[in-house]
Scaffold this motif. Structure first.
Motif, PDB file in Angstrom:
ATOM      1  N   ASN A 155      14.116 -22.057 -18.334  1.00  0.00           N
ATOM      2  CA  ASN A 155      15.382 -22.572 -17.802  1.00  0.00           C
ATOM      3  C   ASN A 155      15.144 -23.772 -16.887  1.00  0.00           C
ATOM      4  O   ASN A 155      15.834 -24.777 -16.982  1.00  0.00           O
ATOM      5  N   ALA A 156      14.151 -23.625 -16.001  1.00  0.00           N
ATOM      6  CA  ALA A 156      13.911 -24.687 -15.022  1.00  0.00           C
ATOM      7  C   ALA A 156      13.346 -25.948 -15.657  1.00  0.00           C
ATOM      8  O   ALA A 156      13.512 -27.045 -15.130  1.00  0.00           O
ATOM      9  N   SER A 157      12.674 -25.806 -16.816  1.00  0.00           N
ATOM     10  CA  SER A 157      12.073 -27.006 -17.431  1.00  0.00           C
ATOM     11  C   SER A 157      13.028 -27.705 -18.388  1.00  0.00           C
ATOM     12  O   SER A 157      12.747 -28.804 -18.865  1.00  0.00           O
ATOM     13  N   LEU A 158      14.191 -27.074 -18.649  1.00  0.00           N
ATOM     14  CA  LEU A 158      15.133 -27.595 -19.634  1.00  0.00           C
ATOM     15  C   LEU A 158      15.542 -29.060 -19.433  1.00  0.00           C
ATOM     16  O   LEU A 158      15.497 -29.845 -20.392  1.00  0.00           O
TER      17      LEU A 158
ATOM     18  N   ASP B 224      15.140 -34.425 -21.808  1.00  0.00           N
ATOM     19  CA  ASP B 224      14.920 -35.846 -21.562  1.00  0.00           C
ATOM     20  C   ASP B 224      13.662 -36.355 -22.286  1.00  0.00           C
ATOM     21  O   ASP B 224      13.217 -37.470 -22.074  1.00  0.00           O
ATOM     22  N   GLY B 225      13.061 -35.499 -23.100  1.00  0.00           N
ATOM     23  CA  GLY B 225      11.949 -35.935 -23.932  1.00  0.00           C
ATOM     24  C   GLY B 225      10.567 -35.769 -23.318  1.00  0.00           C
ATOM     25  O   GLY B 225       9.595 -36.323 -23.828  1.00  0.00           O
ATOM     26  N   ALA B 226      10.462 -35.001 -22.225  1.00  0.00           N
ATOM     27  CA  ALA B 226       9.150 -34.793 -21.617  1.00  0.00           C
ATOM     28  C   ALA B 226       8.300 -33.891 -22.509  1.00  0.00           C
ATOM     29  O   ALA B 226       8.833 -33.106 -23.287  1.00  0.00           O
ATOM     30  N   LYS B 227       6.971 -34.018 -22.400  1.00  0.00           N
ATOM     31  CA  LYS B 227       6.078 -33.128 -23.149  1.00  0.00           C
ATOM     32  C   LYS B 227       6.209 -31.712 -22.580  1.00  0.00           C
ATOM     33  O   LYS B 227       6.292 -31.541 -21.352  1.00  0.00           O
ATOM     34  N   PRO B 228       6.228 -30.699 -23.460  1.00  0.00           N
ATOM     35  CA  PRO B 228       6.440 -29.320 -22.996  1.00  0.00           C
ATOM     36  C   PRO B 228       5.490 -28.891 -21.874  1.00  0.00           C
ATOM     37  O   PRO B 228       5.924 -28.260 -20.912  1.00  0.00           O
ATOM     38  N   GLY B 229       4.220 -29.260 -21.984  1.00  0.00           N
ATOM     39  CA  GLY B 229       3.248 -28.847 -20.964  1.00  0.00           C
ATOM     40  C   GLY B 229       3.588 -29.431 -19.611  1.00  0.00           C
ATOM     41  O   GLY B 229       3.534 -28.742 -18.583  1.00  0.00           O
ATOM     42  N   GLU B 230       3.966 -30.692 -19.653  1.00  0.00           N
ATOM     43  CA  GLU B 230       4.310 -31.404 -18.426  1.00  0.00           C
ATOM     44  C   GLU B 230       5.571 -30.808 -17.785  1.00  0.00           C
ATOM     45  O   GLU B 230       5.629 -30.570 -16.584  1.00  0.00           O
ATOM     46  N   ALA B 231       6.577 -30.568 -18.654  1.00  0.00           N
ATOM     47  CA  ALA B 231       7.837 -29.998 -18.179  1.00  0.00           C
ATOM     48  C   ALA B 231       7.585 -28.642 -17.529  1.00  0.00           C
ATOM     49  O   ALA B 231       8.117 -28.334 -16.460  1.00  0.00           O
ATOM     50  N   ARG B 232       6.743 -27.848 -18.172  1.00  0.00           N
ATOM     51  CA  ARG B 232       6.476 -26.513 -17.662  1.00  0.00           C
ATOM     52  C   ARG B 232       5.757 -26.586 -16.304  1.00  0.00           C
ATOM     53  O   ARG B 232       6.055 -25.820 -15.385  1.00  0.00           O
ATOM     54  N   ALA B 233       4.813 -27.524 -16.196  1.00  0.00           N
ATOM     55  CA  ALA B 233       4.072 -27.655 -14.934  1.00  0.00           C
ATOM     56  C   ALA B 233       5.015 -28.017 -13.789  1.00  0.00           C
ATOM     57  O   ALA B 233       4.923 -27.465 -12.692  1.00  0.00           O
TER      58      ALA B 233
ATOM     59  N   ARG C  24       7.795 -14.872 -10.760  1.00  0.00           N
ATOM     60  CA  ARG C  24       8.856 -14.488 -11.709  1.00  0.00           C
ATOM     61  C   ARG C  24       9.030 -15.512 -12.825  1.00  0.00           C
ATOM     62  O   ARG C  24      10.094 -15.581 -13.440  1.00  0.00           O
ATOM     63  N   LEU C  25       7.992 -16.295 -13.088  1.00  0.00           N
ATOM     64  CA  LEU C  25       8.106 -17.387 -14.064  1.00  0.00           C
ATOM     65  C   LEU C  25       8.550 -16.889 -15.436  1.00  0.00           C
ATOM     66  O   LEU C  25       9.321 -17.539 -16.130  1.00  0.00           O
ATOM     67  N   GLY C  26       8.073 -15.703 -15.820  1.00  0.00           N
ATOM     68  CA  GLY C  26       8.360 -15.198 -17.165  1.00  0.00           C
ATOM     69  C   GLY C  26       9.584 -14.296 -17.226  1.00  0.00           C
ATOM     70  O   GLY C  26       9.880 -13.720 -18.278  1.00  0.00           O
ATOM     71  N   SER C  27      10.313 -14.145 -16.113  1.00  0.00           N
ATOM     72  CA  SER C  27      11.473 -13.247 -16.110  1.00  0.00           C
ATOM     73  C   SER C  27      12.699 -13.933 -16.699  1.00  0.00           C
ATOM     74  O   SER C  27      12.943 -15.106 -16.440  1.00  0.00           O
ATOM     75  N   ARG C  28      13.484 -13.157 -17.449  1.00  0.00           N
ATOM     76  CA  ARG C  28      14.761 -13.674 -17.938  1.00  0.00           C
ATOM     77  C   ARG C  28      15.824 -13.434 -16.860  1.00  0.00           C
ATOM     78  O   ARG C  28      15.657 -12.571 -16.001  1.00  0.00           O
ATOM     79  N   PRO C  29      16.939 -14.176 -16.935  1.00  0.00           N
ATOM     80  CA  PRO C  29      17.971 -14.043 -15.903  1.00  0.00           C
ATOM     81  C   PRO C  29      18.411 -12.594 -15.639  1.00  0.00           C
ATOM     82  O   PRO C  29      18.588 -12.208 -14.477  1.00  0.00           O
ATOM     83  N   ASP C  30      18.537 -11.793 -16.706  1.00  0.00           N
ATOM     84  CA  ASP C  30      19.030 -10.419 -16.472  1.00  0.00           C
ATOM     85  C   ASP C  30      17.994  -9.539 -15.776  1.00  0.00           C
ATOM     86  O   ASP C  30      18.290  -8.408 -15.409  1.00  0.00           O
ATOM     87  N   GLN C  31      16.779 -10.065 -15.617  1.00  0.00           N
ATOM     88  CA  GLN C  31      15.750  -9.298 -14.883  1.00  0.00           C
ATOM     89  C   GLN C  31      15.653  -9.764 -13.431  1.00  0.00           C
ATOM     90  O   GLN C  31      14.785  -9.312 -12.691  1.00  0.00           O
TER      91      GLN C  31
ATOM     92  N   ILE D  55      18.467 -23.679  -8.781  1.00  0.00           N
ATOM     93  CA  ILE D  55      18.092 -24.757  -7.844  1.00  0.00           C
ATOM     94  C   ILE D  55      16.836 -25.470  -8.368  1.00  0.00           C
ATOM     95  O   ILE D  55      16.749 -26.700  -8.348  1.00  0.00           O
ATOM     96  N   ALA D  56      15.879 -24.692  -8.877  1.00  0.00           N
ATOM     97  CA  ALA D  56      14.667 -25.299  -9.451  1.00  0.00           C
ATOM     98  C   ALA D  56      15.045 -26.213 -10.615  1.00  0.00           C
ATOM     99  O   ALA D  56      14.525 -27.329 -10.742  1.00  0.00           O
ATOM    100  N   ARG D  57      15.969 -25.745 -11.446  1.00  0.00           N
ATOM    101  CA  ARG D  57      16.410 -26.556 -12.590  1.00  0.00           C
ATOM    102  C   ARG D  57      17.079 -27.853 -12.111  1.00  0.00           C
ATOM    103  O   ARG D  57      16.930 -28.906 -12.725  1.00  0.00           O
ATOM    104  N   ALA D  58      17.818 -27.753 -10.987  1.00  0.00           N
ATOM    105  CA  ALA D  58      18.498 -28.940 -10.459  1.00  0.00           C
ATOM    106  C   ALA D  58      17.509 -29.922  -9.838  1.00  0.00           C
ATOM    107  O   ALA D  58      17.716 -31.130  -9.869  1.00  0.00           O
ATOM    108  N   LEU D  59      16.417 -29.386  -9.256  1.00  0.00           N
ATOM    109  CA  LEU D  59      15.480 -30.250  -8.537  1.00  0.00           C
ATOM    110  C   LEU D  59      14.339 -30.770  -9.409  1.00  0.00           C
ATOM    111  O   LEU D  59      13.614 -31.683  -9.013  1.00  0.00           O
ATOM    112  N   VAL D  60      14.173 -30.188 -10.591  1.00  0.00           N
ATOM    113  CA  VAL D  60      12.973 -30.449 -11.389  1.00  0.00           C
ATOM    114  C   VAL D  60      12.858 -31.928 -11.799  1.00  0.00           C
ATOM    115  O   VAL D  60      11.759 -32.452 -11.959  1.00  0.00           O
TER     116      VAL D  60
END
Lengths: 196, 235
Positions: free
Chosen positions: B105-108, B113-122, B136-143, B154-159
């Protein structure tokens, strides 16, 4: 007022000098930002406690510096402190300067309660500034060592929030209040009361 | 430097006799490194203001200048890119994608915007760690709890490290304690991470985290309050 009881409480804990009592009281009340009690007030309160027989001087100490009068709490002082612990604190809730100011500002006849709106505006900004400061200090406080401080800041934040919400309520009903008659003094009774 | 300026911003819904003026010539500027709260009774126009500033809706009159760009003058494509790179949105109901993990979610925004997946994830991981969700990196929202979900948002907004973060009642759907945490993180985003935040709230405790409050009523700015001592640095 609680400077008096604060000092009695500290004396009961074994503190002995005016200087020491001043810094201990400031720390107890939440720090200088919170309640900046000046040394003269501490000394005059101690003098009154001494006159009232609640505190006694038991000697003078001099170690190089200025001489320090050594004070102790008397049995009457302890009794007074115990009575204080058993009595509820009487707040200022029922005597409200802001309320008096608002009522007077409404009575000045400015259309739309303009003066009262300005009173509310000025007060709201001041309350929000205080709440901002309290919030920042609350965030910086360490819950593992400063819980007392945190509880005091929470109390302040809750009171400020209540004041802000009350101002909002007053503002929403300002014109309604203005239309109502001002509170009138109770009529003074003249002459002797009638016989039943 | 102003990150966003609204000039006589006006929004009217409907026409003729049923027309409702949601915003009426609103002039607001948010400086770089400033945390501004917008308050007012419901229906005062505060959410409309946020939507117009974020380019989610178009004004009837007046304009929004964001980081030097007049939003009305941009093509749809350029507006989409600007929104993705320069604006971070935080909503009351989080708006996370349920089947994706916190890190996904946070790397979306970066992936879109075309970033490389590894970079986005980092990058996503870095922000989630800063926001206290490193475990909690691997948790889904319902968890996750409501407060944790909002921290992912907030992480998604700031990324993307946007020019402006827009938060619409960010504490409206979490308990008091989590609400204070979220407001504290937005404060930290401004003070420590040099972001700029414009937040709508109706809660005085939450608004007190801001540097300045703008009060709206019936679509107009009726009052402002400067809360912090320092003005934000220019430039």
């Amino acid at each position: 007022m609680s400077v008096r009881y604060g000092l009695l409480g500290l004396l009961a804990q074994g503190l002995r000098h005016g200087y020491e009592l001043h810094s201990a009281f400031v720390a107890l009340a939440g720090g200088k930002d919170q309640w900046d009690v000046k040394p003269p007030q501490i000394y005059s309160t101690l003098a009154r406690l001494q006159e009232g027989g609640l505190v006694a001087e038991v000697g003078v100490e001099q170690e190089g510096g200025p001489e320090k009068r050594i004070l102790t709490i008397t049995p009457a002082g302890r009794a007074e402190l115990d009575a204080w612990f058993k009595t509820p604190v009487v707040g200022e809730h029922l005597r409200d300067e802001l309320f008096v100011k608002l009522m007077l500002s409404l009575a000045d006849g400015a259309p739309g309660g303009q003066t009262a709106r300005e009173v509310i505006h000025v007060q709201r900004e001041a309350l929000y500034r205080d709440l901002h400061r309290v919030t920042a200090r609350r965030q910086a406080a360490d819950p593992r060592g400063e819980l007392g401080q945190i509880l005091l800041l929470d109390k302040m934040a809750m009171h400020l929030e209540a004041d802000l919400r009350w101002l909002e309520m007053v503002e929403a009903r300002l014109e309604e209040v203005q239309r109502q008659p001002r509170p009138q003094p109770e009529p003074r009774l003249r002459g002797r009361p009638k016989k039943q | 430097m102003a990150i966003v300026i609204t000039e006589n911003l006006t929004k009217v819904y409907g026409e003729g006799e049923t027309a409702v003026t949601a915003l009426d010539h609103v002039n607001v500027a948010v400086q770089a490194g400033e945390f501004v709260a917008v308050m007012g009774p419901s229906g005062c126009g505060k959410s409309t203001l946020l939507h117009l500033v974020g380019g989610l809706d178009l004004p009837t009159a007046g304009r929004v200048v964001l980081d030097g760009n007049d939003l009305a003058a941009l093509s749809d494509d350029r507006l989409t890119v600007l929104r993705r790179r320069e604006i971070g949105f935080i909503f009351q109901f989080f708006n996370l994608i349920p089947i994706l993990t916190a890190a996904e979610n946070a790397s979306l925004p970066l992936l879109l915007d075309g970033a490389k997946p590894g970079e986005a994830r980092a990058h996503a991981q870095k922000w989630l760690e800063r926001l206290g969700l490193g475990d909690r990196l691997g948790s889904r929202p319902d968890q996750l709890s409501g407060g944790q979900q909002q921290r992912v948002a907030i992480a998604r907004a700031l990324v993307t490290e946007p020019a402006l973060v827009l938060a619409d009642e960010p504490t409206g759907n979490v308990d008091t304690r989590a609400g204070e945490e979220i407001a504290g993180l937005l404060r930290q985003a401004v003070t420590d991470w040099k972001q700029t935040v414009l937040m709508v709230t109706h809660d005085p405790r939450i608004a007190a985290y801001a540097d300045r409050i703008v009060f709206l009523k019936d679509g107009r700015v009726v009052e402002q309050a400067q809360l912090s001592e320092q003005q934000p640095a220019n430039g």
